[in-house]
Write a protein that holds these residues in place. Structure first.
Motif, short mmCIF file in Angstrom:
data_model
loop_
_atom_site.label_atom_id
_atom_site.label_comp_id
_atom_site.label_asym_id
_atom_site.label_seq_id
_atom_site.Cartn_x
_atom_site.Cartn_y
_atom_site.Cartn_z
N LEU A 9 44.67 46.48 82.71
CA LEU A 9 43.51 46.67 81.85
C LEU A 9 42.42 47.39 82.65
O LEU A 9 42.00 46.88 83.70
CB LEU A 9 43.01 45.33 81.34
CG LEU A 9 41.70 45.34 80.54
CD1 LEU A 9 41.86 46.15 79.26
CD2 LEU A 9 41.26 43.91 80.24
N VAL A 10 42.02 48.54 82.17
CA VAL A 10 40.98 49.32 82.83
C VAL A 10 39.98 49.79 81.78
O VAL A 10 40.21 49.65 80.59
CB VAL A 10 41.56 50.53 83.58
CG1 VAL A 10 42.47 50.08 84.72
CG2 VAL A 10 42.30 51.45 82.63
N GLN A 11 38.90 50.39 82.27
CA GLN A 11 37.89 50.92 81.36
C GLN A 11 38.00 52.43 81.27
O GLN A 11 38.60 53.08 82.13
CB GLN A 11 36.50 50.51 81.84
CG GLN A 11 36.24 49.00 81.77
CD GLN A 11 34.82 48.64 82.13
OE1 GLN A 11 34.20 49.28 82.97
NE2 GLN A 11 34.30 47.61 81.47
N VAL A 12 37.42 52.96 80.24
CA VAL A 12 37.39 54.42 80.06
C VAL A 12 36.80 55.06 81.32
O VAL A 12 35.78 54.62 81.84
CB VAL A 12 36.56 54.79 78.82
CG1 VAL A 12 36.34 56.30 78.78
CG2 VAL A 12 37.26 54.33 77.56
N LYS A 85 41.39 57.62 79.07
CA LYS A 85 40.74 57.57 77.77
C LYS A 85 41.29 56.40 76.97
O LYS A 85 42.39 55.92 77.23
CB LYS A 85 40.99 58.88 77.02
CG LYS A 85 40.54 60.13 77.75
CD LYS A 85 40.89 61.38 76.96
CE LYS A 85 40.44 62.65 77.67
NZ LYS A 85 40.80 63.86 76.90
N PHE A 86 40.54 56.01 75.97
CA PHE A 86 40.97 54.92 75.11
C PHE A 86 42.35 55.22 74.52
O PHE A 86 43.21 54.34 74.44
CB PHE A 86 39.95 54.68 74.00
CG PHE A 86 40.35 53.62 73.03
CD1 PHE A 86 40.83 53.97 71.78
CD2 PHE A 86 40.27 52.29 73.37
CE1 PHE A 86 41.19 52.99 70.87
CE2 PHE A 86 40.64 51.30 72.48
CZ PHE A 86 41.11 51.66 71.21
N GLU A 87 42.56 56.48 74.16
CA GLU A 87 43.82 56.86 73.52
C GLU A 87 45.00 56.91 74.49
O GLU A 87 46.13 57.17 74.07
CB GLU A 87 43.68 58.20 72.81
CG GLU A 87 43.11 59.31 73.66
CD GLU A 87 41.61 59.45 73.49
OE1 GLU A 87 40.91 58.41 73.35
OE2 GLU A 87 41.12 60.60 73.51
N ASP A 88 44.77 56.67 75.76
CA ASP A 88 45.86 56.57 76.72
C ASP A 88 46.50 55.18 76.70
O ASP A 88 47.50 54.94 77.38
CB ASP A 88 45.38 56.87 78.14
CG ASP A 88 44.96 58.32 78.32
OD1 ASP A 88 43.96 58.55 79.01
OD2 ASP A 88 45.64 59.20 77.77
N THR A 89 45.93 54.28 75.93
CA THR A 89 46.48 52.93 75.81
C THR A 89 47.89 53.00 75.23
O THR A 89 48.10 53.57 74.16
CB THR A 89 45.59 52.07 74.92
OG1 THR A 89 44.32 51.90 75.55
CG2 THR A 89 46.22 50.71 74.67
N THR A 114 55.58 49.37 81.20
CA THR A 114 54.42 48.73 81.80
C THR A 114 53.21 49.09 80.95
O THR A 114 52.99 50.25 80.61
CB THR A 114 54.23 49.16 83.28
OG1 THR A 114 53.15 48.44 83.86
CG2 THR A 114 53.99 50.66 83.42
N LEU A 115 52.45 48.06 80.58
CA LEU A 115 51.38 48.24 79.61
C LEU A 115 50.09 48.71 80.29
O LEU A 115 49.63 48.11 81.26
CB LEU A 115 51.12 46.93 78.87
CG LEU A 115 49.96 46.92 77.87
CD1 LEU A 115 50.20 47.91 76.74
CD2 LEU A 115 49.76 45.51 77.33
N VAL A 116 49.54 49.78 79.74
CA VAL A 116 48.25 50.28 80.17
C VAL A 116 47.28 50.12 79.00
O VAL A 116 47.53 50.64 77.91
CB VAL A 116 48.32 51.77 80.58
CG1 VAL A 116 46.93 52.31 80.87
CG2 VAL A 116 49.23 51.93 81.80
N THR A 117 46.22 49.40 79.23
CA THR A 117 45.21 49.19 78.20
C THR A 117 43.88 49.73 78.71
O THR A 117 43.40 49.30 79.77
CB THR A 117 45.06 47.70 77.86
OG1 THR A 117 46.33 47.17 77.46
CG2 THR A 117 44.06 47.51 76.72
N VAL A 118 43.33 50.67 77.95
CA VAL A 118 42.06 51.26 78.34
C VAL A 118 41.00 50.80 77.34
O VAL A 118 41.11 51.04 76.14
CB VAL A 118 42.12 52.81 78.35
CG1 VAL A 118 40.81 53.39 78.85
CG2 VAL A 118 43.28 53.28 79.21
N SER A 119 40.01 50.11 77.85
CA SER A 119 38.97 49.58 76.97
C SER A 119 37.75 50.48 77.02
O SER A 119 37.43 51.08 78.03
CB SER A 119 38.59 48.16 77.40
OG SER A 119 38.03 48.18 78.70
#
Length: 120
Positions: A9-12, A85-89, A114-119
């Motif tokens: 989980l990372v940020q934009v 970017k958010f859309e890279d989630t 592997t899950l990448v979540t961009v907040s």
């Protein structure tokens, strides 16, 4: 035979590096690639690399932000993702195949996702 890791989980605007390690055999004559699948969407090509030469290829939407590389000694491929970017989630998958392709059906070996979540 392919094990992907490095998601989180990372940020934009943050960066993240994914790894894909091979075991059980050598894929040095293959091409490796990263694909991703966002919720409710089809799996899409992200990047590829010809293992022998290191020549990369990218989807237009990641050019200038993502870099694919490989470490032959470690039998591992990487995807460095910058300016996320958010859309890279998405769930990111690594794959290996005998064809230098952006088509997922041309890859024979697949790693776990592997899950990448961009907040935002």
């Amino acid at each position: 035979q392919l094990q992907a890791c490095g998601g989180g989980l990372v940020q934009v605007g943050d960066s993240l590096r994914l790894s894909c390690a091979a075991s059980g055999r050598t894929f040095s004559s293959y091409s490796w690639a990263w694909f991703r699948q966002a919720p409710g969407k089809e799996r899409e090509f992200v990047a590829r690399i010809r293992w022998s030469s290191g020549i990369p290829g990218y989807a237009d939407f990641v050019k200038g932000r993502f870099t694919i590389s490989r470490d032959s000694a470690k039998n591992t491929a990487y995807l460095q993702m910058n300016s996320l970017k958010f859309e890279d989630t998405a769930v990111y998958y690594c794959a290996a195949g005998s064809v230098f392709s952006s088509r997922d059906y041309e890859y024979d070996y697949w790693g776990n996702g592997t899950l990448v979540t961009v907040s935002s």
